[in-house]
Scaffold this motif. Structure first.
Motif, PDB file in Angstrom:
ATOM      1  N   GLU A  79       0.826  -1.208   0.000  1.00  0.00           N
ATOM      2  CA  GLU A  79       0.000   0.000   0.000  1.00  0.00           C
ATOM      3  C   GLU A  79       0.864   1.265   0.000  1.00  0.00           C
ATOM      4  OE1 GLU A  79      -3.265   2.157   2.969  1.00  0.00           O
ATOM      5  OE2 GLU A  79      -2.785   0.024   3.216  1.00  0.00           O
ATOM      6  N   LEU A  80       2.088   1.162   0.542  1.00  0.00           N
ATOM      7  CA  LEU A  80       2.949   2.333   0.691  1.00  0.00           C
ATOM      8  C   LEU A  80       4.381   1.951   0.355  1.00  0.00           C
ATOM      9  CD1 LEU A  80       2.806   5.315   1.713  1.00  0.00           C
ATOM     10  CD2 LEU A  80       3.338   4.439   4.000  1.00  0.00           C
ATOM     11  N   LYS A  81       5.068   2.808  -0.397  1.00  0.00           N
ATOM     12  CA  LYS A  81       6.473   2.590  -0.707  1.00  0.00           C
ATOM     13  C   LYS A  81       7.341   2.973   0.494  1.00  0.00           C
ATOM     14  CE  LYS A  81       6.068   1.435  -5.128  1.00  0.00           C
ATOM     15  NZ  LYS A  81       6.465   0.094  -5.629  1.00  0.00           N
ATOM     16  N   PHE A  82       8.450   2.234   0.690  1.00  0.00           N
ATOM     17  CA  PHE A  82       9.308   2.483   1.848  1.00  0.00           C
ATOM     18  C   PHE A  82       9.846   3.914   1.827  1.00  0.00           C
ATOM     19  CE2 PHE A  82      12.848   2.327   4.711  1.00  0.00           C
ATOM     20  CZ  PHE A  82      12.554   1.336   5.622  1.00  0.00           C
ATOM     21  N   GLY A  83      10.367   4.364   0.681  1.00  0.00           N
ATOM     22  CA  GLY A  83      10.949   5.697   0.588  1.00  0.00           C
ATOM     23  C   GLY A  83       9.936   6.788   0.869  1.00  0.00           C
ATOM     24  N   VAL A  84       8.715   6.608   0.364  1.00  0.00           N
ATOM     25  CA  VAL A  84       7.644   7.588   0.599  1.00  0.00           C
ATOM     26  C   VAL A  84       7.309   7.631   2.085  1.00  0.00           C
ATOM     27  CG1 VAL A  84       5.232   8.154   0.134  1.00  0.00           C
ATOM     28  CG2 VAL A  84       6.712   7.324  -1.715  1.00  0.00           C
ATOM     29  N   ALA A  85       7.211   6.461   2.704  1.00  0.00           N
ATOM     30  CA  ALA A  85       6.896   6.392   4.137  1.00  0.00           C
ATOM     31  C   ALA A  85       7.973   7.073   4.972  1.00  0.00           C
ATOM     32  CB  ALA A  85       6.743   4.932   4.563  1.00  0.00           C
ATOM     33  N   ALA A  86       9.221   6.891   4.580  1.00  0.00           N
ATOM     34  CA  ALA A  86      10.327   7.520   5.319  1.00  0.00           C
ATOM     35  C   ALA A  86      10.198   9.036   5.282  1.00  0.00           C
ATOM     36  CB  ALA A  86      11.668   7.080   4.736  1.00  0.00           C
ATOM     37  N   ARG A  87       9.894   9.573   4.118  1.00  0.00           N
ATOM     38  CA  ARG A  87       9.755  11.034   3.985  1.00  0.00           C
ATOM     39  C   ARG A  87       8.561  11.566   4.782  1.00  0.00           C
ATOM     40  NH1 ARG A  87      11.147   9.236  -1.211  1.00  0.00           N
ATOM     41  NH2 ARG A  87      13.230   9.910  -1.863  1.00  0.00           N
ATOM     42  N   GLU A  88       7.524  10.733   4.929  1.00  0.00           N
ATOM     43  CA  GLU A  88       6.302  11.193   5.595  1.00  0.00           C
ATOM     44  C   GLU A  88       6.362  11.059   7.113  1.00  0.00           C
ATOM     45  OE1 GLU A  88       3.091   9.044   3.866  1.00  0.00           O
ATOM     46  OE2 GLU A  88       3.070  10.239   2.012  1.00  0.00           O
ATOM     47  N   VAL A  89       6.956   9.975   7.625  1.00  0.00           N
ATOM     48  CA  VAL A  89       6.809   9.707   9.065  1.00  0.00           C
ATOM     49  C   VAL A  89       8.120   9.592   9.836  1.00  0.00           C
ATOM     50  CG1 VAL A  89       4.639   8.500   8.597  1.00  0.00           C
ATOM     51  CG2 VAL A  89       6.744   7.175   8.871  1.00  0.00           C
ATOM     52  N   SER A  90       9.259   9.404   9.168  1.00  0.00           N
ATOM     53  CA  SER A  90      10.498   9.155   9.914  1.00  0.00           C
ATOM     54  C   SER A  90      10.916  10.380  10.732  1.00  0.00           C
ATOM     55  CB  SER A  90      11.632   8.761   8.962  1.00  0.00           C
ATOM     56  OG  SER A  90      12.799   8.459   9.708  1.00  0.00           O
ATOM     57  N   ASP A  91      11.345  10.133  11.957  1.00  0.00           N
ATOM     58  CA  ASP A  91      11.838  11.193  12.847  1.00  0.00           C
ATOM     59  C   ASP A  91      13.349  11.371  12.746  1.00  0.00           C
ATOM     60  OD1 ASP A  91       9.332  11.816  13.917  1.00  0.00           O
ATOM     61  OD2 ASP A  91       9.450  10.167  15.365  1.00  0.00           O
TER      62      ASP A  91
END
Length: 482
Positions: free
Chosen positions: A346-358
């Motif tokens: 459902e979600l790409k790893f790179g996209v998720a990193a940009r959206e939620v990673s601290d």
């Protein structure tokens, strides 16, 4: 050629560390772990007795003169002591090899002065403070340190350490200047690679490229305020009642590096401290105590003990706010939810990193980790940190790890997921695939040649006198100018 090859390669092997990181190399080079001082001292003098045809030595004769500097017999003994006490192998160490290394150091230091290279006395004094503190911790008291080094008082020992540190710093800056001037072109990289016979080309082990997403539990505002209130109470007691800042630092500070010394730190504007800490340190007058301020490590109060030009001696108290079970659970659930979306497609790893990673260092690159040793994105599995190895060794390319619990430099927990974005199996060096590694090897080779050429020319142009039995040494460098 053993002495020369070892020394020059050592310089080049550590060039990247010297150039790209802030390292207190001078202080580290002089650290001595004293275990059995009697045994060590008894082995110091016999090392010089291994010289061919050695009969006797002066109590502290001059082994060599290099420019404005001298190498004493005692310097050679001390170097042997330090190598032995640091656990280094002394199997192949000879008086000649030690004398050669010391002469190289003096040559660099001499020409650093000739080239008007300046090192800060304040920084050298800070290094001396660190050394004395380290030595004292190792043996229990300053008196024992002075006894071991046969010094009558602290001032005499400080003066000697200052000169040693200053010469080492000058030598290091001279080496840095030589290496920094070396550049390499793509054509030189290609020529270097082509010059390596096919059957002698290096083999690179299994490598991976790794990305990660980090979620940190939030620190509740109530906890932040508790820490600020506690620091304000300490500050008021110090300012209004004359309480000892140093004592409070020993009792309450959560900085393990300075707590035992009453929170004392010496720093200059160039030292690698976080901006907020340096801003506080250089904004106060002697004796002032700061209001509480925040850095990535926690909350501090700070006082200035002494201002010495561009150097300040400060004391600080660090308190670290903690997370709660509730915020830890919330962070865990957030990253677990992200993991499930990535695993389901459902979600790409790179996209998720940009959206939620601290983790701000990797967030914008989609979580991509950079190898701190090489500066590129590849990690060789045989050289990877053991903990990271365990986390990625069984991951297939594109697979996402389970949620991993880790902790930051304050000890607070956080959660992360890891993926392997690329795998490279063990292979012989390939120009296209391994260009960055080959470029690094080519640059180091060119730096080595630059060091050799510099040393050869400077020996010709420098006043050098080698005395006594050291004239019988088979030096690899032309110290005897024959």
């Amino acid at each position: 050629m053993l002495l020369k090859t070892t020394n020059l390669k050592s310089i080049i092997n550590h060039a990247a560390v010297v150039i790209f990181t802030a390292v207190f190399a001078t202080a580290q080079a002089q650290e001595v772990v004293v275990t059995d001082s009697t045994a060590i001292q008894e082995t110091a003098i016999p090392v010089r007795d291994s010289l061919k045809n050695s009969q006797k030595f002066k109590v502290d004769g001059v082994a060599a003169v290099v420019g404005d500097f001298v190498v004493l017999d005692s310097d050679i003994d001390k170097m042997y002591i330090e190598l032995q006490s640091q656990g280094a192998s002394i199997k192949d160490v000879t008086p000649c090899s030690l004398a050669g290394r010391l002469m190289e150091n003096k040559l660099y230091a001499h020409h650093a002065i000739q080239d008007s290279i300046i090192v800060s006395d304040a920084e050298i004094n800070a290094n001396v403070d660190q050394q004395l503190s380290y030595m004292t911790q190792q043996v229990g008291s300053l008196e024992k340190v002075l006894e071991f080094y046969k010094k009558d008082n602290e001032a005499e020992f400080r003066a000697e350490l200052f000169e040693i540190n200053k010469q080492n710093r000058l030598a290091g800056e001279m080496q840095r200047k030589i290496v920094d001037a070396v550049e390499i072109t793509p054509e030189e990289v290609r020529e270097f690679f082509s010059s390596i016979p096919e059957d002698e080309r290096p083999v690179f082990g299994d490598e991976v490229e790794i990305a990660q997403i980090v979620v940190k539990p939030e620190i509740p505002q109530k906890e932040r305020q508790r820490i600020i209130d506690r620091l304000n109470e300490m500050r008021a007691d110090i300012v209004e009642n004359g309480a000892s800042f140093a004592t409070k630092a020993v009792l309450y500070s959560q900085d393990p590096g300075s707590r035992s010394s009453g929170g004392k730190i010496s720093l200059s504007r160039k030292d690698p401290f976080v901006k907020e800490f340096k801003d506080a340190a250089f904004s106060l007058q002697e004796g002032e105590v700061s209001e509480p301020f925040e850095t990535e490590f926690g909350y501090h109060i700070l006082t200035v003990d002494k201002i010495r030009g561009q150097q300040v001696d400060v004391r600080h108290i660090l308190l670290i706010p903690d997370v709660t079970e509730e915020t830890k659970q919330k962070a865990f659930e957030e990253i677990q939810n992200v993991r499930e979306k990535i695993a389901s497609g459902e979600l790409k790893f790179g996209v998720a990193a940009r959206e939620v990673s601290d983790e701000k260092e990797t967030r914008e690159s989609g979580g991509q980790l950079v190898n701190p040793t090489t500066g590129d994105t590849r990690f060789e599995l045989s050289k990877i940190d053991p903990l990271l190895y365990e986390q990625v060794v069984n991951l297939k390319e594109g697979e996402v790890s389970r949620v991993i619990t880790d902790q930051d430099n304050t000890g607070r927990p956080f959660y992360k997921i890891i993926t392997v974005t690329n795998r490279f199996t063990e292979h012989k060096a390939n120009y296209a695939q391994d260009y960055n590694k080959i470029k690094d090897l080519a640059l180091r080779d060119k730096q080595l040649k630059a060091i050799e050429d510099w040393q050869r020319e400077k020996i010709k142009d420098t006043y050098i006198k080698v005395n006594g039995e050291y004239r019988e040494c088979d030096f690899s460098s032309n110290w005897l100018k024959q």
